[in-house]
Design a protein around this motif. Sequence first.
Motif: not given
Length: 272
Positions: A55-62, A227-237
């Motif tokens: 249930g991690q907030r930054h599920s994008v890491e998966m 991916h490390s960002c806790y809020v799951g942001d992959r829009s800013h490089r």
Amino acid sequence: EGTLRERGRRRQAMAMAIDSNAALVLFSGGQDSSTCLVWALSKFSRVETIGFNYGQRHSVEMKQRPVIIHKLCAALPGLKNRLGADTVLDVPTITQIGDTAMTSEVEIEMGSNGLPTTFVPARNLLFLTFAASLAYRRGIKHIITGVCETDYSGYPDCRDDTIKALQVALNLGMDTRLVLHTPLMFIDKAGTWELAFQIGEKHFPMGGVASIVGGDEVVDVIVEDSHSCYVGDRSHRHAWGYGCDACPACELRKQGWERWVAMRVKLRDETQ
């Protein structure tokens, strides 16, 4: 006496069943666990991975995990045959216990207990216990985790004393001889970038560096796809990868990258 003899036979059989050249990596898709995966591939002949949906907030890491595995195999063709099964476990009970900034839209800040609100109590203890159970069943001796107590968020379950105590408890509880490895425990984030760089230099067949900033292909994979960002942001490089550039995880990753790049530039200048 008979009981002791039988116990000795069981331990001998278990020792024979455990593959001392096999490793299981706790692989979340972040920078640290990606570096640990590379480290394990350079050390062991059989490497499996395990990840957790909790249930991690930054599920994008998966979502990044299979991408990283695919690209690392391309970057390290000499090691890809060592990579084995990937297991993903669902651990939804963590969110049932209570909310944290890691699992819900809670503000990321320091809590009244002196720990950041991203701290999920016993998360790493639970993950390592699940990993040990899987390793036991699959005959794997070594378990690798990316916890660190150098430049980290202060989580008590990342400390060296915690991991050593857990190793003792797991081995007593399962009557086995598993080994918990923490290759990042005493290095900072700059050192983590350097470790990935050095392993890539040793095993990348071309033996070259793409650029002083981008590093070799292994570093490039970690920058672009982990991916490390806790809020799951992959829009800013950013130069160091994707993220919000504000949460504690992004700050640590960014600061480590900047120190590492400065070190690499200095080394380059000194050798010219």
